[in-house]
Design a protein around this motif. Structure first.
Motif, PDB file in Angstrom:
ATOM      1  N   ARG A  66       0.858  -1.184   0.000  1.00  0.00           N
ATOM      2  CA  ARG A  66       0.000   0.000   0.000  1.00  0.00           C
ATOM      3  C   ARG A  66       0.891   1.230   0.000  1.00  0.00           C
ATOM      4  NH1 ARG A  66      -2.085  -3.272   4.006  1.00  0.00           N
ATOM      5  NH2 ARG A  66      -4.176  -4.123   3.677  1.00  0.00           N
ATOM      6  N   PRO A  69      -2.675  -0.075  -3.842  1.00  0.00           N
ATOM      7  CA  PRO A  69      -3.733   0.799  -3.333  1.00  0.00           C
ATOM      8  C   PRO A  69      -3.112   2.016  -2.654  1.00  0.00           C
ATOM      9  CG  PRO A  69      -4.153  -1.488  -2.757  1.00  0.00           C
ATOM     10  CD  PRO A  69      -2.763  -1.445  -3.313  1.00  0.00           C
ATOM     11  N   LEU A 110      -3.508   5.901  -0.648  1.00  0.00           N
ATOM     12  CA  LEU A 110      -4.249   6.893   0.127  1.00  0.00           C
ATOM     13  C   LEU A 110      -3.503   8.212   0.019  1.00  0.00           C
ATOM     14  CD1 LEU A 110      -6.432   7.736   2.231  1.00  0.00           C
ATOM     15  CD2 LEU A 110      -4.834   6.965   4.015  1.00  0.00           C
ATOM     16  N   SER A 141      -4.549  16.981  -5.352  1.00  0.00           N
ATOM     17  CA  SER A 141      -5.505  16.277  -6.204  1.00  0.00           C
ATOM     18  C   SER A 141      -4.869  15.821  -7.511  1.00  0.00           C
ATOM     19  CB  SER A 141      -6.705  17.176  -6.511  1.00  0.00           C
ATOM     20  OG  SER A 141      -7.460  17.431  -5.349  1.00  0.00           O
ATOM     21  N   ALA A 166      -3.397  12.495  -6.767  1.00  0.00           N
ATOM     22  CA  ALA A 166      -4.435  11.469  -6.614  1.00  0.00           C
ATOM     23  C   ALA A 166      -5.054  11.094  -7.952  1.00  0.00           C
ATOM     24  CB  ALA A 166      -5.507  11.963  -5.652  1.00  0.00           C
ATOM     25  N   GLY A 170      -6.944   4.487  -9.213  1.00  0.00           N
ATOM     26  CA  GLY A 170      -7.729   4.039  -8.068  1.00  0.00           C
ATOM     27  C   GLY A 170      -7.388   4.687  -6.748  1.00  0.00           C
ATOM     28  N   ALA A 171      -6.596   5.752  -6.737  1.00  0.00           N
ATOM     29  CA  ALA A 171      -6.194   6.375  -5.477  1.00  0.00           C
ATOM     30  C   ALA A 171      -7.383   7.012  -4.754  1.00  0.00           C
ATOM     31  CB  ALA A 171      -5.125   7.434  -5.719  1.00  0.00           C
ATOM     32  N   GLU A 172      -7.338   6.948  -3.435  1.00  0.00           N
ATOM     33  CA  GLU A 172      -8.358   7.572  -2.592  1.00  0.00           C
ATOM     34  C   GLU A 172      -7.826   8.907  -2.090  1.00  0.00           C
ATOM     35  OE1 GLU A 172     -10.659   6.828   1.696  1.00  0.00           O
ATOM     36  OE2 GLU A 172      -9.271   5.325   0.891  1.00  0.00           O
ATOM     37  N   LEU A 173      -8.586   9.987  -2.285  1.00  0.00           N
ATOM     38  CA  LEU A 173      -8.200  11.324  -1.829  1.00  0.00           C
ATOM     39  C   LEU A 173      -9.017  11.687  -0.600  1.00  0.00           C
ATOM     40  CD1 LEU A 173      -6.698  14.047  -2.257  1.00  0.00           C
ATOM     41  CD2 LEU A 173      -8.634  14.735  -3.716  1.00  0.00           C
ATOM     42  N   VAL A 174      -8.334  12.075   0.475  1.00  0.00           N
ATOM     43  CA  VAL A 174      -8.987  12.467   1.722  1.00  0.00           C
ATOM     44  C   VAL A 174      -8.488  13.852   2.114  1.00  0.00           C
ATOM     45  CG1 VAL A 174      -9.273  11.937   4.170  1.00  0.00           C
ATOM     46  CG2 VAL A 174      -9.243  10.078   2.484  1.00  0.00           C
ATOM     47  N   GLU A 223      -7.465   7.790   9.510  1.00  0.00           N
ATOM     48  CA  GLU A 223      -7.554   7.492   8.076  1.00  0.00           C
ATOM     49  C   GLU A 223      -6.548   6.412   7.684  1.00  0.00           C
ATOM     50  OE1 GLU A 223      -9.730   8.397   5.963  1.00  0.00           O
ATOM     51  OE2 GLU A 223     -10.758   9.980   7.074  1.00  0.00           O
ATOM     52  N   PHE A 232      -7.354   2.640   6.318  1.00  0.00           N
ATOM     53  CA  PHE A 232      -6.787   2.259   5.021  1.00  0.00           C
ATOM     54  C   PHE A 232      -6.060   0.920   5.086  1.00  0.00           C
ATOM     55  CE2 PHE A 232      -3.179   2.694   1.942  1.00  0.00           C
ATOM     56  CZ  PHE A 232      -3.933   2.625   0.771  1.00  0.00           C
TER      57      PHE A 232
END
Length: 378
Positions: A137, A228, A230, A246, A249, A254-258, A276, A280
């Motif tokens: 990850r 994967p 984050l 952004s 990301a 498939g990246a997750e943006l938080v 977070e 993850f």
């Protein structure tokens, strides 16, 4: 007591053993580890990495210790930083990637989660793109494709030149910008971050290091990442804005943006980043761990960078703006049609109220808060 970057420290003893791994190009890389579980290799932002200094202060030790509650955390100082070898020739992304290889091999970890912060994110991105077989990850806190993406930020423009004129003013101003302001709740965090900066490298090494990091660009690496991912920043973050982060990301499949609320750039100022990360990696963190008696309270989500200006009078704000324009006390007196003594007193009062010691800090503060042009909060 020990000395780092020309400054003496009275810090608690390092609570975890310092170990060294040797890279294939002969660099000694310092690291430590704590906790049990899935391995996470963590790099602090370049060049402000010194895990020994970080563990000596509850403000900066909290975040890694919270992660170690659910993972085996391995923290390294990249080459040229902190306790690792300085004066290293190869400061390319591939050179820094060798540091990760050496540490992972030293702790007998074949696959792991890789966690990078700020400018170290580009190292993590390059590593994940070129060694997909090793990265389970990828966690990126405040990433950017290159330093070119950051240069237009007004906060960075205000602070960066100070590094070449007045190192201590640069350190103090940078630290307050990182924690999102000058208000009283942030002082302890700013002082802790300033110690990390001082412990990262001495000022004479900084120009060469920054020039090398300026060549780091991972635009071509993003699409190659298969792990994967984050990707995180804060909604009101300076420099590492939502737009800058952004882009990273969006480039990673498939990246997750938080983007939680707030404007501070340290993950340890609140537990939301830790939560977070735990989510993850599939860990369960039901509540915040109990804080030590010497700890400080986490920062609230809403805290504007100019929250300190309400303690200045309107006249002091006007003087602050003139100091930011480079005026001497005599020139300020002439501009405002007051005595030299009155102008000097105003400058002295501003320094005291803002907890500063140098006029250059006032100038940087004014630029960051938007007071430089008008003397009024923007």
């Amino acid at each position: 007591m020990f000395s780092l970057a020309g400054r003496e420290y009275n810090a608690p003893a390092m609570p975890y053993p310092v170990r060294y791994a040797r890279t294939d190009d002969g660099v000694n890389v310092a690291f430590t580890e704590l906790g049990k579980g899935e391995p996470i290799i963590y790099m602090l932002g370049l060049p402000w990495s010194n895990f020994s200094v970080g563990f000596g202060n509850p403000c900066t030790s909290r975040h890694p210790q919270e992660i170690a509650a659910f993972a085996r955390l391995i923290i390294l100082d990249p080459r040229g930083c902190g306790l690792s070898d300085h004066g290293v020739e190869d400061l390319t992304l591939d050179g820094f990637a060798r540091d990760i290889d050496a540490v992972a091999d030293a702790v007998n970890v074949e696959r792991f989660t890789l966690y990078g912060s700020a400018d170290a994110c580009r190292i993590a991105i390059r590593y994940a793109a070129t060694r997909p077989e090793r990265v389970n990850r990828l966690i990126l806190w405040l990433p950017s494709v290159s330093t070119e993406r950051l240069r237009g930020d007004p906060v960075l423009r205000a602070i960066a030149p100070l590094a070449y004129r007045d190192w201590e003013t640069y350190v103090r101003t940078l630290s307050h910008a990182v924690v999102g302001g000058w208000d009283a709740d942030r002082v302890a965090y700013a002082e802790a971050y300033a110690d990390l900066v001082r412990g990262g490298m001495p000022p004479e090494e900084y120009p060469r290091f920054v020039k090398a990091v300026a060549s780091h660009d991972v635009g071509a690496d993003l699409a190659k990442i298969r792990a994967p991912s984050l990707v995180m920043t804060r909604e009101q973050a300076a420099v590492y804005s939502v737009a800058v982060v952004s882009e990273v990301a969006a480039g990673i499949p498939g990246a997750e943006l938080v983007c939680p609320p707030g404007n501070w750039l340290m993950p340890c100022t609140s537990d939301d980043i830790t939560f977070e990360i735990a989510k993850f990696v599939g860990a369960s963190v039901a509540h915040r761990p109990a804080l030590a008696a010497t700890d400080v309270k986490p920062l609230s989500a809403v805290a504007p960078v100019n929250g300190h200006t309400d303690i200045l009078s309107q006249r002091e704000r006007e003087v602050l703006a003139l100091v930011a324009r480079g005026m001497t006390n005599a020139e300020i007196a002439s501009e405002l049609i007051v005595s030299h003594a009155t102008a000097s007193r105003h400058v002295h009062n501003i320094l005291n109220k803002l907890g500063m010691s140098r006029r250059a800090e006032i100038a940087a503060y004014a630029a960051i808060t938007g007071l430089a042009a008008t003397g009024r909060a923007g």
